[in-house]
Design a protein around this motif. Structure first.
Motif, mmCIF file in Angstrom:
data_model
loop_
_atom_site.group_PDB
_atom_site.id
_atom_site.type_symbol
_atom_site.label_atom_id
_atom_site.label_comp_id
_atom_site.label_asym_id
_atom_site.label_seq_id
_atom_site.Cartn_x
_atom_site.Cartn_y
_atom_site.Cartn_z
ATOM 1 N N LYS A 16 -5.599 -5.519 -4.820
ATOM 2 C CA LYS A 16 -4.786 -6.680 -4.443
ATOM 3 C C LYS A 16 -3.432 -6.254 -3.889
ATOM 4 N N TRP A 17 -3.059 -5.015 -4.165
ATOM 5 C CA TRP A 17 -1.775 -4.502 -3.688
ATOM 6 C C TRP A 17 -1.846 -3.970 -2.258
ATOM 7 N N ALA A 18 -3.001 -4.012 -1.636
ATOM 8 C CA ALA A 18 -3.177 -3.379 -0.327
ATOM 9 C C ALA A 18 -2.235 -3.969 0.717
ATOM 10 N N LEU A 19 -2.171 -5.288 0.788
ATOM 11 C CA LEU A 19 -1.321 -5.923 1.798
ATOM 12 C C LEU A 19 0.152 -5.634 1.541
ATOM 13 N N LEU A 20 0.560 -5.651 0.279
ATOM 14 C CA LEU A 20 1.964 -5.409 -0.064
ATOM 15 C C LEU A 20 2.374 -3.983 0.284
ATOM 16 N N LEU A 21 1.584 -3.001 -0.129
ATOM 17 C CA LEU A 21 1.956 -1.607 0.128
ATOM 18 C C LEU A 21 1.861 -1.262 1.610
ATOM 19 N N ALA A 22 0.896 -1.848 2.317
ATOM 20 C CA ALA A 22 0.814 -1.615 3.761
ATOM 21 C C ALA A 22 2.039 -2.190 4.471
#
Length: 227
Positions: A68-74
């Protein structure tokens, strides 16, 4: 002269507006928003490919709950890379040379990983404070050391990013100043210095990208321990 080298890191204002606000807003203007009429645009295709490759490599060892953190970290990676690269341009301001701003990125992300681990895996999170097979007399000391290292993580994130970018900018300014003053007295030495400055600028481009990636990579490692 010594103080003037650090003027590039001071936050200035124009018409009462801090330029750091403009520098933080500019990166999002440079990236296009996908739309139906420009889905085949080459820039959008390259942007989507980069995000896919980054998320696949970064989240491959992380459990499904951390995806779920993919969009935030990208988004954080692209934002930091853009800020670092724009800061290398002449007469620009680099917000990531400010420790306060980097800590503003590091502390919430680190704290979020801690809270996620404490909520979903409290036993596993506490187990990181004491390695397996520790002798009984060393248990209090190791718990204290691991606790201190846990709270040092956000400081290390912010200081690492700030120190690397600040050192690179200072070194470029020192070498460029030396080349400018030696141009009329020792043209040959000044020419060699300019070549060194060019190579250093290329190195600084690599550092700008690598440090942004290292920042996000360390956050993902902290997340991996919590999910």
């Amino acid at each position: 002269m010594t103080l003037s080298f650090f003027d590039q890191f001071s936050i200035t204002s124009f018409l009462g507006i801090p330029l750091i606000a403009l520098a933080l807003t500019l990166p999002w203007i440079l990236y296009p928003t996908p739309q139906n009429r420009c889905m085949n645009n080459r820039l959008l295709t390259l942007q989507s490919w980069f995000i896919r490759q980054f998320t696949h490599q970064l989240f491959l060892p992380i459990n499904q709950g951390g995806h779920k953190w993919a969009l935030l970290l990208a988004s954080v990676l692209i934002f930091l890379i853009t800020l670092n690269l724009l800061g290398i341009l002449p007469y620009t301001f680099t917000p990531t040379t400010q420790l306060s701003m980097n800590m503003g990125f590091a502390i919430p992300l680190w704290l979020a990983t801690i809270l996620i681990g404490a909520r979903y895996q409290p036993t596993h999170t506490l187990a990181h404070l004491l390695p397996v097979g520790t002798p009984a007399p060393l248990i209090p000391i190791l718990i204290m050391i691991e606790t201190i290292s846990l709270f040092i993580r956000p400081i290390a994130l912010g200081v690492r990013l700030t120190a690397n970018l600040t050192a690179g900018h200072l070194l470029i300014q020192l070498i460029s100043t030396a080349a400018f003053h030696m141009f009329f007295m020792m043209p040959t030495v000044a020419t060699l210095t300019m070549i060194l400055l060019l190579l250093l600028s290329v190195l600084e481009l690599a550092v700008a990208v690598i440090q942004a990636y290292v920042f996000v990579l360390l956050v993902s490692l902290y997340l991996q321990e919590s999910v």
